[in-house]
Design a protein around this motif. Structure first.
Motif, PDB file in Angstrom:
ATOM      1  N   GLU A 124       2.567  -3.791  -8.092  1.00  0.00           N
ATOM      2  CA  GLU A 124       3.769  -4.243  -8.782  1.00  0.00           C
ATOM      3  C   GLU A 124       4.273  -5.500  -8.090  1.00  0.00           C
ATOM      4  OE1 GLU A 124       7.078  -1.576 -10.174  1.00  0.00           O
ATOM      5  OE2 GLU A 124       5.744  -0.083  -9.282  1.00  0.00           O
ATOM      6  N   ASN A 125       4.630  -6.478  -8.895  1.00  0.00           N
ATOM      7  CA  ASN A 125       5.148  -7.738  -8.358  1.00  0.00           C
ATOM      8  C   ASN A 125       6.288  -7.497  -7.372  1.00  0.00           C
ATOM      9  OD1 ASN A 125       4.063 -10.258  -8.892  1.00  0.00           O
ATOM     10  ND2 ASN A 125       4.686 -10.166 -11.034  1.00  0.00           N
ATOM     11  N   ASP A 139      -1.768 -13.859 -10.555  1.00  0.00           N
ATOM     12  CA  ASP A 139      -1.243 -12.977 -11.598  1.00  0.00           C
ATOM     13  C   ASP A 139      -0.200 -12.018 -11.025  1.00  0.00           C
ATOM     14  OD1 ASP A 139      -2.907 -14.028 -13.630  1.00  0.00           O
ATOM     15  OD2 ASP A 139      -4.591 -12.891 -12.824  1.00  0.00           O
ATOM     16  N   LEU A 140      -0.404 -11.553  -9.806  1.00  0.00           N
ATOM     17  CA  LEU A 140       0.522 -10.617  -9.180  1.00  0.00           C
ATOM     18  C   LEU A 140       0.672 -10.971  -7.711  1.00  0.00           C
ATOM     19  CD1 LEU A 140      -0.889  -7.200 -10.505  1.00  0.00           C
ATOM     20  CD2 LEU A 140       1.231  -8.284 -11.267  1.00  0.00           C
ATOM     21  N   ASN A 180      -3.329  -6.936 -14.171  1.00  0.00           N
ATOM     22  CA  ASN A 180      -1.866  -6.917 -14.312  1.00  0.00           C
ATOM     23  C   ASN A 180      -1.256  -5.608 -13.833  1.00  0.00           C
ATOM     24  OD1 ASN A 180      -2.493  -5.146 -16.361  1.00  0.00           O
ATOM     25  ND2 ASN A 180      -2.169  -6.632 -17.997  1.00  0.00           N
ATOM     26  N   ASP A 181      -2.077  -4.756 -13.205  1.00  0.00           N
ATOM     27  CA  ASP A 181      -1.499  -3.479 -12.769  1.00  0.00           C
ATOM     28  C   ASP A 181      -2.040  -2.975 -11.425  1.00  0.00           C
ATOM     29  OD1 ASP A 181      -4.013  -2.600 -13.344  1.00  0.00           O
ATOM     30  OD2 ASP A 181      -3.380  -0.902 -14.560  1.00  0.00           O
TER      31      ASP A 181
END
Ligand SMILES: [Zn+2]
Length: 404
Positions: free
Chosen positions: A333-334, A64-65, A329-330
């Motif tokens: 940061e990608n 996801d990241l 998702n947090d």
């Protein structure tokens, strides 16, 4: 006036509605966290494994990241596995060779940093550590013991055998005392068959064959499990309504990289990737499990030379390492780096720990506590006054020196 008020009210309501959308943050607290450490696994180890094995990697394809962890220790720009493990276990940077001990308190006199594995137990979760290293290795030790030198094998094994962790599995080590472990409620395992027979809620200490666990398939005749087999069984044993924390280490990526053995390191990394897939399959079904994959440092300085990923040294480097996330998702940061100690801090937040990093009493406060306990039990009847003195003292020692 009435009109002004109603306009103001309307604006307020609008803001109240908008603000959360603008700064929408996933404040979810996870029941379960699986932290997976590829010891020595730099960015180019992934490329090397794909080149050597002709494979794609689950951790890259499906995550996801994906960001980076900046690896260093308090004492050096290049960390070892003890200080690197401490940053990931406790959210603090310490001196190389120190195992979950503060750089300013090597004898653990005043305080020790609490590890995620310990914090999980305190929060009512189950907690375990599995590794392809020996159980006294620097990485598993950083989650389950406190000592100033990673070579203090007897000290580490003794602390582990007396601990309340639900499972602690890895390669067999001479300093492990099976009688002491059994006395403290551990079932001691030496084979995969014994591991498979374990029932949920049991407490177990695995002493397996060091040369088996890193393989993609266990070599013929071996009675020990592979890392992915351990991962699957450990999750099934730890899973419960109060949640769990599990640390999984693929140690041989580092071991083979020290000897520049590309084929073996690549196989160890593929098996580590299989373990990740096992963990993520559980997490996706469960829906309340965070899986974080990273490394403590890079080993071997792997570089692309003439189209081939090649070792350039036999030691560790200070390179950033992969930081890969499933189920959030947090968390990061990608594409962005964070400090290694920040990884543990963010995991602590996701576990809903209100204070992390945090200290526990060292040897002096613990000694003092024992004296107070004896006094309170024998003479004072009620325990309220000694308890109050103890709390004050423990706080004093824990906060005396600013945390690095
Ligand atoms: Zn190493």
């Amino acid at each position: 006036m009435k009109k002004t008020l109603s306009v103001l009210l309307a604006v307020l309501i609008l803001c109240a509605g908008l603000v959360p959308c603008v700064s929408a943050k996933d404040t979810k607290v996870y029941d379960n966290v699986i932290l997976m450490i590829g010891d020595g696994m730099g960015q180019n180890h992934l490329a090397l494994a794909k080149q050597e094995r002709g494979i794609t990697l689950f951790m890259e394809e499906e995550c996801d990241l994906r960001g980076y962890s900046e690896t260093r220790s308090f004492s050096s720009a290049v960390t070892d596995s003890a200080a690197g493990g401490t940053a990931l276990s406790s959210g603090v940077r310490t001196t190389n060779r120190y195992v979950a001990s503060y750089w300013y308190d090597p004898l653990d006199w005043f305080s020790v940093p609490r590890t995620l594995a310990e914090a999980a137990k305190r929060s009512g979760r189950r907690s375990g550590v599995i590794t392809t290293d020996t159980t006294d290795g620097a990485t598993p030790a950083s989650f389950t013991a406190h000592t100033s030198d990673r070579g203090n094998s007897t000290d580490i094994s003794t602390q582990q055998a007396k601990s309340d962790f639900d499972l602690l599995w890895g390669g067999a080590v001479k300093t492990f005392d099976p009688a002491l472990a059994a006395e403290n409620g551990f079932t001691v395992l030496t084979t995969k068959r014994e591991m498979d027979a374990l029932q949920t809620g049991s407490k177990s200490f695995g002493q397996f064959d060091y040369d088996t666990m890193w393989h993609v398939d266990a070599p013929e005749g071996s009675t020990s499990p592979t890392l992915s087999e351990m991962t699957e069984k450990a999750i099934s044993l730890l899973d419960n309504e109060n949640g769990f924390f599990l640390m999984v280490e693929g140690a041989h990526i580092d071991k083979f990289s020290h000897n520049n053995k590309a084929a073996e390191a690549a196989e160890a990394l593929e098996e580590f990737d299989h373990s990740i897939e096992t963990a993520v399959n559980f997490a996706r079904k469960d829906g309340n499990t965070l899986v974080v994959i990273t490394a403590d440092h890079e080993t071997g300085g792997i570089t692309l030379i003439d189209g081939k990923y090649t070792y350039t040294k036999t030691g560790h480097t200070g390179a950033d390492v992969p930081l890969i996330v499933f189920g959030s998702n947090d968390l990061i940061e990608n594409g962005k780096p964070i400090q290694n100690r920040e990884v543990a801090r963010r995991i602590g937040q996701k576990m809903g720990l209100d204070k992390f990093p945090v200290s526990d009493p060292g040897k002096i406060p613990t000694f003092y506590q024992n004296i107070l306990h004896i006094v309170s039990e024998s003479n004072w009847g009620g325990r309220s006054i000694p308890k109050a003195i103890w709390d004050l003292t423990a706080d004093l020692f824990a906060n005396l020196i600013p945390k690095k």
